[in-house]
Design an enzyme around this catalytic site. Structure first.
Site, PDB file in Angstrom:
ATOM      1  N   SER A   1     -11.577 -12.174  -4.978  1.00 50.42           N
ATOM      2  CA  SER A   1     -11.878 -12.180  -3.551  1.00 50.42           C
ATOM      3  C   SER A   1     -13.333 -12.554  -3.333  1.00 50.42           C
ATOM      4  O   SER A   1     -14.224 -12.031  -4.009  1.00 50.42           O
ATOM      5  CB  SER A   1     -11.604 -10.802  -2.947  1.00 50.42           C
ATOM      6  OG  SER A   1     -11.814 -10.841  -1.548  1.00 50.42           O
TER       7      SER A   1
ATOM      8  N   TYR B   1       0.802  -1.226   0.000  1.00 52.03           N
ATOM      9  CA  TYR B   1       0.000   0.000   0.000  1.00 52.03           C
ATOM     10  C   TYR B   1       0.835   1.277   0.000  1.00 52.03           C
ATOM     11  O   TYR B   1       0.797   2.053  -0.951  1.00 52.03           O
ATOM     12  CB  TYR B   1      -0.955  -0.007   1.200  1.00 52.03           C
ATOM     13  CG  TYR B   1      -1.879  -1.203   1.187  1.00 52.03           C
ATOM     14  CD1 TYR B   1      -2.814  -1.384   0.169  1.00 52.03           C
ATOM     15  CD2 TYR B   1      -1.793  -2.186   2.176  1.00 52.03           C
ATOM     16  CE1 TYR B   1      -3.635  -2.492   0.139  1.00 52.03           C
ATOM     17  CE2 TYR B   1      -2.621  -3.298   2.150  1.00 52.03           C
ATOM     18  CZ  TYR B   1      -3.529  -3.453   1.130  1.00 52.03           C
ATOM     19  OH  TYR B   1      -4.346  -4.548   1.091  1.00 52.03           O
TER      20      TYR B   1
ATOM     21  N   LYS C   1     -21.778 -31.475  -1.734  1.00 48.81           N
ATOM     22  CA  LYS C   1     -20.649 -31.552  -0.793  1.00 48.81           C
ATOM     23  C   LYS C   1     -19.373 -30.911  -1.352  1.00 48.81           C
ATOM     24  O   LYS C   1     -18.262 -31.414  -1.164  1.00 48.81           O
ATOM     25  CB  LYS C   1     -20.390 -33.002  -0.379  1.00 48.81           C
ATOM     26  CG  LYS C   1     -21.532 -33.627   0.417  1.00 48.81           C
ATOM     27  CD  LYS C   1     -21.222 -35.045   0.832  1.00 48.81           C
ATOM     28  CE  LYS C   1     -22.257 -35.587   1.801  1.00 48.81           C
ATOM     29  NZ  LYS C   1     -23.655 -35.536   1.299  1.00 48.81           N
TER      30      LYS C   1
ATOM     31  N   HIS D   1      -7.553   1.131   1.432  1.00 53.32           N
ATOM     32  CA  HIS D   1      -7.295  -0.248   1.810  1.00 53.32           C
ATOM     33  C   HIS D   1      -6.174  -0.439   2.838  1.00 53.32           C
ATOM     34  O   HIS D   1      -6.075  -1.495   3.464  1.00 53.32           O
ATOM     35  CB  HIS D   1      -6.934  -1.032   0.538  1.00 53.32           C
ATOM     36  CG  HIS D   1      -7.341  -2.462   0.559  1.00 53.32           C
ATOM     37  ND1 HIS D   1      -7.410  -3.199   1.720  1.00 53.32           N
ATOM     38  CD2 HIS D   1      -7.707  -3.306  -0.434  1.00 53.32           C
ATOM     39  CE1 HIS D   1      -7.792  -4.441   1.423  1.00 53.32           C
ATOM     40  NE2 HIS D   1      -7.972  -4.530   0.135  1.00 53.32           N
TER      41      HIS D   1
END
Length: 639
Positions: free
Chosen positions: A567, A117, A438, A353
């Protein structure tokens, strides 16, 4: 930003310190749960982030390269890895890293904050700051916008009360408490531009924590004090009346959009920032915004679009504001939290962020949902205590600042035209379907992304999925590598018309999802490779030694060129989270699997001829449907 509710885990007491290469993928991690106890009660007892074994990381590094580099490149890298392991360099860096881990609370957190960052010089808008789109609102009139904004502000202040009193419920995963530190970094904090590296300042930890928020309307910033003199928060009704005053004091639409300066390349903004705050009035106004608890952006309406295009358009609005003509100047992108309430019913937030990942933001949204549904937040009349007029922040615009603003407007418009956004609200099924077979819903969606990419480009690519390290003190994230030898085998089989046996393809899908589960498990328990390799590289820089060949290799560059940056942000709120691509020829993909549908936000850059967000969205939809058909056909065959 991973929701790990559908990934594998263990509940054994010593499982945080697993043996090398050992996973227990058969037991499902439970959803993140909350227990009403003081949020810092377990903080000091949280385990430290481990340094994985060097040999294990090297072996797993070679494994993730197998589906994304050529055989010749892989063989060359294999030799470099052997030299790194046996030549003494790797062992020396590993020991230094282990020493750092013993001396610090978290060996990674400072390096990660810097490298991911604060050292990054790309603009915050689009490139690093994620956006969140909330369900569309339907205001009957302009006052409706103010009423909703007032309730939203009251909701955040209620959330802040829990943070201030440290009564925010502790989150648990598989019976283990998670680090709650990020929740204490998102309010009253702001990023400050620097000439080569930025900083983040948290004003909540000072002797006199802030008691005001910043409100911006028509590019004009205001300080709104949200607490009475006795320390009690303003009521919804009081906040509404103050917002009315702000609205009526900012009707002019020809003001200079000073906030658009924060959207610039960080070096450019750093220079403009130093020039801006030379003036005392400007400096005081900037400081007031930086110190605010959070910001609220009252946006002007954008041109109407069809219902089909609405979600994509408003998603872009959350990321960049729509351009200089619209709301891009109605922001202060350095501010950690900016809530956006549009006159046309668009609503969401954009967040810087550096201080935090997605989960604290998602929990905040969950809290708002609870808060908004409580009966006691109706517009109850408050005592008629006269409140002071919110302070309008003044800026003296010199010719040089005016030039900086014009330059920022041009660059923002280029960014807006370059960003390609498509939101797919996949209606055919949600996370219940893979669970029925599953299969991990997250792994299922990731394999659909792999299949979609392979169908479009006839190859695999380096894929990043964010995983939370909050089981550890001050833990941030590591990467789940979704592209594996097993995922490659599955997508090839799906494209192979000679493989008619559905059961064979289902077995490959199950194996690929299982491998993804194991990789997820390794990541959240501190045994993934990406942050470990970053640590070894940063340790080499710290030691002022020559950079090891392993990090100068083509394969390392390929491995870190994430054409798919993904994400999962699981939320019961029907929201859409979004972020820009991390490479020029890549996609940003954020998805929220609900029970019966999946929200998927896809971004790309128009300047890249090879990528197209709408085409990729269609490929993802087709892949999800084909994978469902594969499972259903195989189930029928078995009967």
């Amino acid at each position: 930003m991973l929701n790990v509710s559908n990934t594998c885990g263990t509940t054994s007491k010593d499982s945080l310190f697993i043996r090398p290469s050992v996973v227990n993928p058969c037991r499902l991690l439970r959803a993140v749960t909350q227990i009403p106890e003081r949020s810092y009660v377990h903080q000091e007892g949280l385990p430290k982030l481990p340094v994985p074994p060097l040999k294990q990381t090297c072996e797993r590094y070679l494994a993730i390269l197998e589906p994304i580099v050529s055989k010749e490149e892989l063989e060359h890298t294999r030799q470099l890895v052997q030299e790194f392991l046996k030549g003494g360099v790797g062992e020396r860096l590993q020991k230094e890293l282990e020493r750092r881990a013993r001396k610090t609370d978290n060996w990674l957190s400072e390096w990660w904050m810097q490298s991911a960052y604060l050292d990054c010089r790309m603009p915050l808008a689009v490139y690093t700051s994620p956006g969140v789109v909330l369900p569309r609102l339907h205001f009957q009139d302009r006052q409706g916008q103010m009423r909703f904004a007032a309730k939203l502000i009251a909701g955040v202040l209620d959330f802040k009360r829990m943070i201030d009193t440290k009564t925010l419920p502790v989150e648990y995963l598989s019976g283990k408490p998670l680090c709650m530190d990020q929740y204490y970094q998102i309010l009253s904090s702001c990023r400050i531009p620097g000439p080569k590296r930025d900083t983040v300042v948290n004003h909540a930890v000072g002797k006199t924590p802030p008691t005001h928020i910043a409100v911006v309307h028509n590019f004009q910033f205001f300080v709104l004090d949200v607490y009475n003199s006795d320390g009690t928060p303003l009521t919804v009704d009081q906040i509404y009346m103050q917002l009315e005053k702000i609205w009526n004091s900012s009707l002019q639409t020809n003001k200079e959009p000073i906030g658009i300066l924060t959207s610039q390349h960080r070096n450019t903004w750093g220079k403009a920032y130093n020039n801006l705050i030379k003036d005392k009035t400007n400096k005081e106004s900037v400081r007031a915004i930086q110190k605010s608890i959070f910001a609220v952006c009252l946006d002007a309406p954008l041109p109407r679009v069809s219902d089909e295009l609405y979600l994509s358009r408003v998603t872009a609005q959350m990321l960049h504001g729509g351009g200089a003509r619209w709301n891009s100047g109605n922001r202060w992108f350095d501010k950690t939290l900016q809530f956006i309430v549009g006159e046309d019913g668009s609503c969401g937030l954009v967040y810087e962020h550096a201080p935090a990942e997605g989960p604290p933001i998602v929990l905040k949204l969950k809290w708002f949902h609870i808060f908004f549904n409580r009966q006691n937040i109706q517009m109850v009349r408050s005592p008629m205590v006269p409140l002071p007029m919110p302070q309008k922040l003044r800026f003296n615009i010199t010719p040089e600042i005016k030039r900086d603003i014009e330059n920022a407007k041009q660059n923002m418009n280029i960014m807006v035209h370059d960003l390609d956004v498509k939101v797919l609200r996949f209606p055919h099924f949600g996370k219940k379907l893979p669970k029925q077979y599953k299969l991990s819903p997250d792994g299922f969606v990731q394999m659909a992304l792999q299949l979609a990419y392979f169908r479009m480009y006839n190859c695999c690519c380096s894929t990043y999925e964010s995983a939370s390290l909050r089981m550890f003190k001050y833990g941030r994230t590591d990467a789940i590598r979704s592209t594996t030898a097993d995922s490659l085998q599955f997508v090839k089989a799906m494209q192979d018309s000679t493989k008619q046996v559905g059961r064979e393809k289902v077995a490959m899908l199950e194996k690929a999802v299982q491998t993804h589960k194991e990789n997820t498990y390794n990541a959240i328990y501190g045994q993934a490779i990406d942050r470990h390799l970053l640590g070894l590289r940063m340790q080499s820089i710290t030691d002022l030694t020559s950079m090891p060949e392993i990090f100068m290799d083509t394969s390392y560059a390929v491995a870190n060129h994430f054409n798919l940056s993904t994400s999962q942000v699981g939320s019961k709120t029907d929201c859409v989270m979004c972020f820009g691509p991390v490479v020029p020829d890549g996609y940003g993909v954020c998805y929220n699997p609900m029970d019966e549908h999946i929200n998927i936000a896809i971004t790309a850059f128009n300047s890249c001829e090879e990528t197209n967000a709408a085409n990729f969205a269609q490929a993802v939809e087709d892949s999800l449907l084909d994978m469902r058909a594969l499972l259903e056909d195989a189930a029928v065959t078995r009967q």
